[in-house]
Every structure is written in C-alpha cells, then in structure tokens.
Design a protein around this motif. Sequence first.
Motif, PDB file in Angstrom:
ATOM      1  N   GLU A  55       0.663  -0.643   0.259  1.00 45.32           N
ATOM      2  CA  GLU A  55       0.019   0.071   0.299  1.00 45.32           C
ATOM      3  C   GLU A  55       0.842   1.527  -0.084  1.00 45.32           C
ATOM      4  O   GLU A  55       0.414   2.514  -0.540  1.00 45.32           O
ATOM      5  CB  GLU A  55      -1.090   0.040   1.535  1.00 45.32           C
ATOM      6  N   ASP A  56       1.542   1.123   0.834  1.00 42.76           N
ATOM      7  CA  ASP A  56       2.991   2.227   0.608  1.00 42.76           C
ATOM      8  C   ASP A  56       3.884   2.179  -0.146  1.00 42.76           C
ATOM      9  O   ASP A  56       4.615   1.435  -0.233  1.00 42.76           O
ATOM     10  CB  ASP A  56       2.995   2.610   2.761  1.00 42.76           C
ATOM     11  N   THR A  58       6.941   3.384  -0.274  1.00 34.85           N
ATOM     12  CA  THR A  58       7.906   4.026   0.774  1.00 34.85           C
ATOM     13  C   THR A  58       8.381   1.944   1.430  1.00 34.85           C
ATOM     14  O   THR A  58       9.369   2.142   1.267  1.00 34.85           O
ATOM     15  CB  THR A  58       7.987   4.185   1.393  1.00 34.85           C
ATOM     16  N   GLN A  59       7.328   1.636   1.477  1.00 37.34           N
ATOM     17  CA  GLN A  59       7.557   0.159   1.858  1.00 37.34           C
ATOM     18  C   GLN A  59       8.850  -1.056   0.650  1.00 37.34           C
ATOM     19  O   GLN A  59       8.788  -2.398   0.770  1.00 37.34           O
ATOM     20  CB  GLN A  59       6.360  -0.470   2.214  1.00 37.34           C
TER      21      GLN A  59
END
Length: 379
Positions: A55-56, A58-59
């Motif tokens: 979802e993120d 940055t992950q």
Amino acid sequence: MKFSEVIGQQQVAERLRQLADQQRVPHAIMICGPQGAGKMALAIAFASYLLGEREDETQIADKERNSVAMVRKLEHPDLHFSFPVFKTKSMSADHKVTSDDFMKDWLQFIKQGPYFTLNQWTGTIGVENQQTKIYVGESDLLTRKLSLTASQGGYKVAIIWLPEKMNAECANKMLKLLEEPTPRTVFILVPEEPEKIIETIRSRTQQIYIKAIQQEEIKKALIKQRGIDEQNATRIARMANGNWLKALEELDSENEKRHFLELFISLMRLTYTKQLGELKTWSENVASLGREKQKRMMEYFLHMVRENFMYNFNQPQLSYMTQDEENFASKFAPFINEANVIQITEQMQRTIPEITQNANPKILFYDMALQLIILIRKK
C-alpha cells in the motif's frame, strides 16, 4: 492490485496480509463466497502482495520496483492464471488447449476489473454454444511452469479461476500437483461452486469464506469509482444486496430497465381499463423484442409485482426500486394485494418457460394480458 482496491472485505484482506507477513502462507488457498463479493479481487490482491506490492510505496525496496511494476500490469513471470477455455475450429485435432491459447484476451479482459462473470468472459472469447472447460493440458502446463525457479527469487503464484470447470483428467493431475507442490509455490483457487470440485482437491486447500459486501461499502465504491450521487448510490447499493456485479448491472442496464418500466406501466394501465385493441398492439410490440429480452422483461415484471406488493407495507427498508419505479408504485401498489399477488406472479412465471419453448409470442403475451384483466381488479 492492492488490497485497498478491493471493495469491502478488509477483514479477510488483513488476514491474508498477516499470513504473508508471518510466513504462514498455505501452499493452496480456496476463496469461497457469493457471486460478486470480490473473490477474484482478493485473489489478485493477495498474489500481488506475495509478489511485492504494498500500500505504501516507501515500503517497496528499489530492487523490487521492477517486479512490482510487472505485477501491476498482471504480467509478472511468476504469476500464472488458469481459467476455462474452449477448443476453436482452427486448432488441430492433437492440440491440447490451455489458458495460454487465450492469455492475450484474458489479460485485456481482466485488466478492465476483477469483478466479472463466466458469461462475460465467454462473450469476450466468442463462445456460442460450446461448453468451456479447464482441460488436462492445463495441469501439464502448470506443472512445467511451476517446476522452474522463481524468476524474481520469491513466490510463484497460480490463480485458478473456476476450478470446478476442470475435467476429470485435469483434476486428477492437478491433485498430484497440489499434493507435491514445488517450494514457495502458492495456489489460489477461486470457485463459484466449490461443492463441484472433487473432495480430494478441496481437502488439500485452506478454505477462506467471504460474505456479501456490506451495503455501505458498495455505496462508497459507487460514489468514488463511478461518480454516482449519494442518493442514487444508496438506492443502487440496497438493490445490489451485497453483490458488486449487480450494482454494475444496475448501472449498465439502466436504459433497458427504463424501457421495461414503460412496458410494465402500459400493460398495467391497459389491463385495468380493458383496452383489448391496445393490448393486442402491446403484445405485438413485445413479440418483436426477441426471446432473451422477453425473458429479461418478464423477470423485471416479476420484480415489479413483488416490489409493488411490498410497497403497501410502508417499510422503506424492504423496497428495492428506483425513483421512477417508486413514483409509479405510489399510485399503483394498492392494485397488487393479498387477493391477487400470488396468481399474478404465477401467471407471469408460467410465461417464461413458454418463451423458451418457442410459443407464438403474440398469442402468449396477449393471453397473459387477458388473464391480468381479471386478476388486476381482485381486492
């Protein structure tokens, strides 16, 4: 596809996320539940998650970005789809038909959205009177594909849509594949009728059951994804009854239903006023619609009889009508009552199989109208 793009079902989505995060992913999962609840959407979202989608943004590690980009196009080399197909006339007699023969069509089809029916798929590939199946060549193909090392070093995921369509030979070979899976291979089975899958396959899967989508979730999706105003979104969500496909159907069939409503209103008014000549003209017009449309029209008429009867009880939560339908019901509903609702329903129900049996449609619909003249005045 991300889990957040699935309509509702976030409790199940969280459970699937946890299985992946905790490294407890079963080698075979079967997602079961009512049609239109989002089984395929969850399957694709879970497969995407296993292959690196998050979802993120940055992950997502830099080294995984190329893999995630392929996942989003549903073209990841470690993501495999199996689905019902048919043997075309152009295929040679010894050709073993597989999903790969239709993969280009499938990817174009599924990229339009993960909520669909078998009829929609068969319409895309031009199946007319032939039955679609998953043939034995499919299990052989999956065996070869999954025996290879994962190209990205992670999971290999096979999504099997409608596994109940496997023929006996394919099912037996698929069973062996499920019994002896290659390392880090995950099968996700997405049936509509799980009871038709052989028990030995069902027993080797972890079954996850989902419920119909909550009304509020369908309403939110209609507003966000389709730009529907809140009032109409609320009404359509109620009529959908937990089925996103029905919600889409309500949107897509709006013009046809408006036509059916006009025919229903005309029929009811002409039968009440005993306009025999006008009813004959009405029957001739309906006779020209074609059998499939006539059947849909009669199903709609049955829906309207039921809704007008329920309207008399002044229980808005029991009503599933559009505003135009409700406007008509506000005056007409008293004419569908305890004295005639069963007989009117039975009369209309008898008409549907007679349409299929090639009865003369002009006579069929005129006879129905004559019967309604008697029934509509019962109190």
